[in-house]
Design an enzyme around this catalytic site. Structure first.
Site, PDB file in Angstrom:
ATOM      1  N   CYS A  73      47.324 -51.751  10.413  1.00  0.00           N
ATOM      2  CA  CYS A  73      47.277 -52.188   9.029  1.00  0.00           C
ATOM      3  C   CYS A  73      45.811 -52.164   8.589  1.00  0.00           C
ATOM      4  CB  CYS A  73      47.821 -53.618   8.965  1.00  0.00           C
ATOM      5  SG  CYS A  73      47.477 -54.439   7.406  1.00  0.00           S
ATOM      6  N   CYS A 184      45.878 -46.512   3.998  1.00  0.00           N
ATOM      7  CA  CYS A 184      46.938 -47.524   4.103  1.00  0.00           C
ATOM      8  C   CYS A 184      48.013 -46.860   4.948  1.00  0.00           C
ATOM      9  CB  CYS A 184      47.487 -47.877   2.719  1.00  0.00           C
ATOM     10  SG  CYS A 184      49.010 -48.858   2.782  1.00  0.00           S
TER      11      CYS A 184
HETATM   12  N1  DGL Z   1      50.175 -50.834   5.422  1.00  0.00           N
HETATM   13  C1  DGL Z   1      49.155 -51.816   5.231  1.00  0.00           C
HETATM   14  C2  DGL Z   1      47.787 -51.226   5.151  1.00  0.00           C
HETATM   15  O1  DGL Z   1      47.519 -50.284   5.878  1.00  0.00           O
HETATM   16  C3  DGL Z   1      49.482 -52.929   4.223  1.00  0.00           C
HETATM   17  C4  DGL Z   1      50.015 -52.515   2.910  1.00  0.00           C
HETATM   18  C5  DGL Z   1      50.451 -53.727   2.056  1.00  0.00           C
HETATM   19  O2  DGL Z   1      51.268 -54.512   2.541  1.00  0.00           O
HETATM   20  O3  DGL Z   1      49.940 -53.888   0.929  1.00  0.00           O
HETATM   21  O4  DGL Z   1      46.927 -51.692   4.462  1.00  0.00           O
END
Ligand code: DGL
Length: 261
Positions: A73, A184
């Site tokens: 994440c 992301c």
């Molecule tokens: N997939 C996550 C990231 O890489 C979080 C996305 C979210 O929940 O806003 O930041």
């Protein structure tokens, strides 16, 4: 030899883009994946909210007796890693800090990042790339939370959503960036829509560098002797939906276990 599991987490299915690569590269390891679907999206939350959430996840993994946790994440790597990296007695791998060492080796002058708002506001990509290579100009763009929602709801191919994706990509293309980081872990699910807008090789998925780094390190420093069980999945909300929308990167074979903490 260390047969304890490796924990991997994200706010939802996004982290499966990292998990699927680790799963293939480390066939003897035991994995536990947690999708924090009760708290999605992370990208619009404050530092304090994200710290509370990350500590709760780390404690969950501590109770599972993990040997390492993979922050699959970007948002929590950007906002919470520095504050809690010394608080646990297992190794924590942050996505952005790890991948940027490799990204900084690219022979380019200008790079763009697409990420959540919280990641963009933290300047984690700019700071970590320029730490290793100050001559790369980094343009960071925070995308609306709709990007994550369309992935979780599998609606990225609706015309109106393709328009939203294009509007955001165009902002970086106008800056003449040579590469665009998908900052992301949900965004690689948008690949089909992205390559309708511009050429595929402009996009960098940092999870590739990240997974390679972790796989090499785990094999050297804490390899498991044997796989004791297939990956275990946990979510904090709507296990059925998680299973249904997961299939592009890793097909979760049965509904994850619902947990609350
Ligand atoms: N997939 C996550 C990231 O890489 C979080 C996305 C979210 O929940 O806003 O930041």
């Amino acid at each position: 030899m260390d047969n304890r599991p490796i924990g991997v987490y994200d706010s939802g299915i996004g982290g499966l883009t990292v998990f699927s690569k680790l799963y293939n590269k480390l066939p003897k390891e035991n994995f536990i994946y947690f999708g924090d679907t009760a708290n999605i999206p992370y990208g619009t939350k404050s530092k304090q909210e994200l710290l509370d959430i990350t500590h709760r996840i780390m404690n969950f993994f501590a109770n599972q007796n993990v040997k390492a946790v993979v922050m699959a994440c970007n948002t929590t790597s950007a906002v919470t890693y520095d504050s809690l990296k010394n608080d646990y007695d297992f190794k924590i791998y942050p996505l952005i800090q790890t991948a940027c060492q490799k990204i900084a080796e690219l022979k380019i002058k200008k790079i763009g990042t697409l990420s959540t708002e919280a990641t963009a506001l933290s300047h984690a990509y700019k700071n970590n790339i320029q730490k290793f290579n100050p001559s790369i100009d980094v343009i960071e763009h925070g995308c609306p939370k709709k990007w994550v929602e369309m992935v979780e709801n599998s609606t990225q191919n609706l015309l109106e959503n393709k328009e939203i994706i294009k509007e955001n990509i165009d902002i970086l293309l106008k800056e003449n960036v040579e590469k665009i980081i998908l900052g992301c872990t949900h965004y690689p699910y948008l690949k089909e829509a992205l390559i309708e807008i511009t050429k595929e090789d402009i996009f960098i998925d940092p999870s590739e560098f990240f997974a390679n780094f972790i796989a090499n390190e785990v094999k050297i420093t804490m390899p498991s002797e044997q796989k004791l069980y297939d990956a275990k999945f946990f979510v904090s909300f709507e296990p059925k939906k998680f299973k249904e929308s997961s299939s592009l990167f890793y097909k979760v074979s049965k509904e994850p276990t619902l947990i609350k903490f």
